[in-house]
Design a protein around this motif. Structure first.
Motif, PDB file in Angstrom:
ATOM      1  N   THR A  90       0.795  -1.229   0.000  1.00  0.00           N
ATOM      2  CA  THR A  90       0.000   0.000   0.000  1.00  0.00           C
ATOM      3  C   THR A  90       0.829   1.282   0.000  1.00  0.00           C
ATOM      4  O   THR A  90       0.340   2.322  -0.442  1.00  0.00           O
ATOM      5  CB  THR A  90      -0.955   0.026   1.208  1.00  0.00           C
ATOM      6  N   GLN A  91       2.067   1.233   0.492  1.00  0.00           N
ATOM      7  CA  GLN A  91       2.901   2.438   0.518  1.00  0.00           C
ATOM      8  C   GLN A  91       4.383   2.130   0.382  1.00  0.00           C
ATOM      9  O   GLN A  91       5.229   3.017   0.564  1.00  0.00           O
ATOM     10  CB  GLN A  91       2.684   3.228   1.815  1.00  0.00           C
ATOM     11  N   GLY A  92       4.722   0.896   0.056  1.00  0.00           N
ATOM     12  CA  GLY A  92       6.125   0.503  -0.011  1.00  0.00           C
ATOM     13  C   GLY A  92       6.906   1.227  -1.096  1.00  0.00           C
ATOM     14  O   GLY A  92       6.388   1.494  -2.187  1.00  0.00           O
ATOM     15  N   ILE A  93       8.155   1.546  -0.798  1.00  0.00           N
ATOM     16  CA  ILE A  93       9.040   2.217  -1.748  1.00  0.00           C
ATOM     17  C   ILE A  93       9.788   1.163  -2.559  1.00  0.00           C
ATOM     18  O   ILE A  93      10.418   0.265  -2.005  1.00  0.00           O
ATOM     19  CB  ILE A  93      10.029   3.145  -1.007  1.00  0.00           C
ATOM     20  N   THR A  94       9.695   1.283  -3.866  1.00  0.00           N
ATOM     21  CA  THR A  94      10.322   0.303  -4.755  1.00  0.00           C
ATOM     22  C   THR A  94      11.481   0.887  -5.559  1.00  0.00           C
ATOM     23  O   THR A  94      12.136   0.170  -6.312  1.00  0.00           O
ATOM     24  CB  THR A  94       9.281  -0.265  -5.737  1.00  0.00           C
ATOM     25  N   LYS A  98      15.294   9.754 -11.128  1.00  0.00           N
ATOM     26  CA  LYS A  98      16.417  10.677 -11.309  1.00  0.00           C
ATOM     27  C   LYS A  98      16.216  12.001 -10.591  1.00  0.00           C
ATOM     28  O   LYS A  98      17.182  12.689 -10.253  1.00  0.00           O
ATOM     29  CB  LYS A  98      16.643  10.916 -12.800  1.00  0.00           C
ATOM     30  N   ALA A  99      14.956  12.361 -10.358  1.00  0.00           N
ATOM     31  CA  ALA A  99      14.653  13.609  -9.657  1.00  0.00           C
ATOM     32  C   ALA A  99      14.681  13.444  -8.142  1.00  0.00           C
ATOM     33  O   ALA A  99      14.453  14.397  -7.401  1.00  0.00           O
ATOM     34  CB  ALA A  99      13.290  14.127 -10.100  1.00  0.00           C
ATOM     35  N   GLY A 100      14.972  12.223  -7.693  1.00  0.00           N
ATOM     36  CA  GLY A 100      15.024  11.971  -6.256  1.00  0.00           C
ATOM     37  C   GLY A 100      13.673  11.681  -5.634  1.00  0.00           C
ATOM     38  O   GLY A 100      13.537  11.651  -4.408  1.00  0.00           O
ATOM     39  N   LEU A 101      12.656  11.463  -6.468  1.00  0.00           N
ATOM     40  CA  LEU A 101      11.315  11.165  -5.967  1.00  0.00           C
ATOM     41  C   LEU A 101      11.155   9.668  -5.754  1.00  0.00           C
ATOM     42  O   LEU A 101      11.630   8.864  -6.559  1.00  0.00           O
ATOM     43  CB  LEU A 101      10.257  11.663  -6.956  1.00  0.00           C
ATOM     44  N   THR A 102      10.478   9.294  -4.676  1.00  0.00           N
ATOM     45  CA  THR A 102      10.301   7.873  -4.395  1.00  0.00           C
ATOM     46  C   THR A 102       9.239   7.268  -5.307  1.00  0.00           C
ATOM     47  O   THR A 102       8.204   7.877  -5.573  1.00  0.00           O
ATOM     48  CB  THR A 102       9.899   7.635  -2.926  1.00  0.00           C
ATOM     49  N   LEU A 103       9.524   6.073  -5.775  1.00  0.00           N
ATOM     50  CA  LEU A 103       8.583   5.290  -6.560  1.00  0.00           C
ATOM     51  C   LEU A 103       7.989   4.238  -5.631  1.00  0.00           C
ATOM     52  O   LEU A 103       8.721   3.567  -4.908  1.00  0.00           O
ATOM     53  CB  LEU A 103       9.301   4.632  -7.735  1.00  0.00           C
ATOM     54  N   ARG A 104       6.675   4.122  -5.648  1.00  0.00           N
ATOM     55  CA  ARG A 104       6.013   3.235  -4.692  1.00  0.00           C
ATOM     56  C   ARG A 104       5.142   2.200  -5.395  1.00  0.00           C
ATOM     57  O   ARG A 104       5.006   2.202  -6.610  1.00  0.00           O
ATOM     58  CB  ARG A 104       5.190   4.060  -3.699  1.00  0.00           C
ATOM     59  N   THR A 105       4.545   1.352  -4.612  1.00  0.00           N
ATOM     60  CA  THR A 105       3.709   0.277  -5.140  1.00  0.00           C
ATOM     61  C   THR A 105       2.346   0.787  -5.596  1.00  0.00           C
ATOM     62  O   THR A 105       1.565   0.015  -6.145  1.00  0.00           O
ATOM     63  CB  THR A 105       3.511  -0.803  -4.069  1.00  0.00           C
ATOM     64  N   VAL A 106       2.058   2.058  -5.345  1.00  0.00           N
ATOM     65  CA  VAL A 106       0.795   2.665  -5.789  1.00  0.00           C
ATOM     66  C   VAL A 106       1.102   3.930  -6.571  1.00  0.00           C
ATOM     67  O   VAL A 106       2.068   4.638  -6.275  1.00  0.00           O
ATOM     68  CB  VAL A 106      -0.122   3.022  -4.594  1.00  0.00           C
ATOM     69  N   ALA A 111       4.136  12.177  -7.673  1.00  0.00           N
ATOM     70  CA  ALA A 111       4.939  11.561  -6.599  1.00  0.00           C
ATOM     71  C   ALA A 111       4.972  12.440  -5.357  1.00  0.00           C
ATOM     72  O   ALA A 111       5.990  12.561  -4.684  1.00  0.00           O
ATOM     73  CB  ALA A 111       6.353  11.269  -7.100  1.00  0.00           C
ATOM     74  N   THR A 112       3.819  13.038  -5.030  1.00  0.00           N
ATOM     75  CA  THR A 112       3.756  13.936  -3.867  1.00  0.00           C
ATOM     76  C   THR A 112       3.538  13.179  -2.557  1.00  0.00           C
ATOM     77  O   THR A 112       3.860  13.691  -1.485  1.00  0.00           O
ATOM     78  CB  THR A 112       2.632  14.966  -4.048  1.00  0.00           C
ATOM     79  N   HIS A 113       2.951  11.999  -2.614  1.00  0.00           N
ATOM     80  CA  HIS A 113       2.827  11.100  -1.457  1.00  0.00           C
ATOM     81  C   HIS A 113       2.407  11.836  -0.182  1.00  0.00           C
ATOM     82  O   HIS A 113       3.190  12.000   0.756  1.00  0.00           O
ATOM     83  CB  HIS A 113       4.139  10.355  -1.231  1.00  0.00           C
ATOM     84  N   SER A 114       1.153  12.249  -0.164  1.00  0.00           N
ATOM     85  CA  SER A 114       0.665  13.045   0.969  1.00  0.00           C
ATOM     86  C   SER A 114       0.200  12.212   2.150  1.00  0.00           C
ATOM     87  O   SER A 114      -0.240  12.756   3.157  1.00  0.00           O
ATOM     88  CB  SER A 114      -0.493  13.942   0.508  1.00  0.00           C
ATOM     89  N   PHE A 115       0.297  10.883   2.064  1.00  0.00           N
ATOM     90  CA  PHE A 115      -0.321  10.025   3.074  1.00  0.00           C
ATOM     91  C   PHE A 115       0.655   9.521   4.141  1.00  0.00           C
ATOM     92  O   PHE A 115       1.833   9.305   3.877  1.00  0.00           O
ATOM     93  CB  PHE A 115      -0.991   8.821   2.410  1.00  0.00           C
TER      94      PHE A 115
END
Length: 254
Positions: A90-94, A98-106, A111-115
């Motif tokens: 539901t929120q895991g980082i995968t 290149k911009a340093g933003l986390t890629l997640r399973t959702v 990629a603002t990930h407000s949760f």
């Protein structure tokens, strides 16, 4: 009909309006933190590494076809390995782009990930009852506090459920997702709020499918006492507040 118009407008794409807005990002305002800070003295619980061996159903078609909102749970506990998997799903980082933003399973808009993910744990092997927060970057649980009579407190928070009253307190764990809206507002201004609601739908659907893949059941909960749960979790109700809940537990055999 007039009272619906404002809400219907909110549902529509307003990209044309957004093009005329100078966002805080454009103004050079500092980017908000992607994750919530915590005290270095906090009690942390390492979660097991996630792998496909946890699955009981590997066929995605079967998971989608079998998915239902589950409101009847057995007394069987969820293992810490299964909880680890559900949190990762539901929120895991995968990865990190290149911009340093986390890629997640959702998926998440920009990629603002407000949760933030809070957990009311009542029946997970090896984990005491209480309230926890998931730390995606570390893939760990942060223990927050115990609640005396946590089952009854869950009952209070989830109010009157129309289909199966009092079902939530019988789940093994309650997921409570909060949002910190400015993480998205910084980039998308007044168009952020529709995106936040879309994104939390992605999160909960992943929980449904991941639960089904381990022969557990999930049920989204949109009826809850906003003031009570925000206050209990120490959220100010403005800059951060709970936006969605879901119950998870092992299915009760019919």
């Amino acid at each position: 009909m007039g009272r619906y118009e404002k809400q219907r407008s909110f549902l529509k794409s307003n990209f044309t309006e957004f093009k005329n807005i100078k966002t805080d990002k454009m103004k050079g305002m500092p980017k908000p933190d992607e994750g919530k800070a915590y005290d270095s003295c906090s009690e942390l619980i390492n979660l097991p590494k996630v792998g496909s061996e946890i699955l009981r159903k590997e066929n995605i078609y079967e998971c989608i076809n079998s998915r239902r909102s589950t409101r009847f749970y057995s007394k069987e506990s969820i293992s810490i390995e299964e909880l680890s998997y559900l949190l990762w799903a539901t929120q895991g980082i995968t990865g990190i782009n290149k911009a340093g933003l986390t890629l997640r399973t959702v998926p998440c808009s920009g990629a603002t990930h407000s949760f933030e993910t809070y957990l009311f744990i009542t029946n997970v092997e090896g984990i005491q009852k209480g309230v926890y927060r998931y730390l995606p970057a570390e893939h760990k649980l942060l223990f927050m506090f115990e609640i005396e009579g946590i089952d009854d407190k869950i009952d209070e928070i989830t109010l009157d459920q129309p289909f199966v009253p009092n079902f939530a307190k019988k789940a093994a764990v309650i997921f409570a997702w909060s949002t910190t809206p400015y993480r998205s507002e910084w980039k998308f201004d007044i168009t952020a709020h529709k995106k936040i609601l879309i994104d939390i739908g992605h999160v909960c659907q992943n929980l449904y499918l991941a639960s089904e893949s381990i022969d557990a059941g999930a049920c989204a909960i949109g009826i809850y006492d906003q003031t009570m749960i925000d206050g209990l979790l120490g959220l100010d109700g403005d800059e951060e507040f709970v936006i969605y809940l879901a119950a998870v537990g092992k299915k009760k055999e019919e």
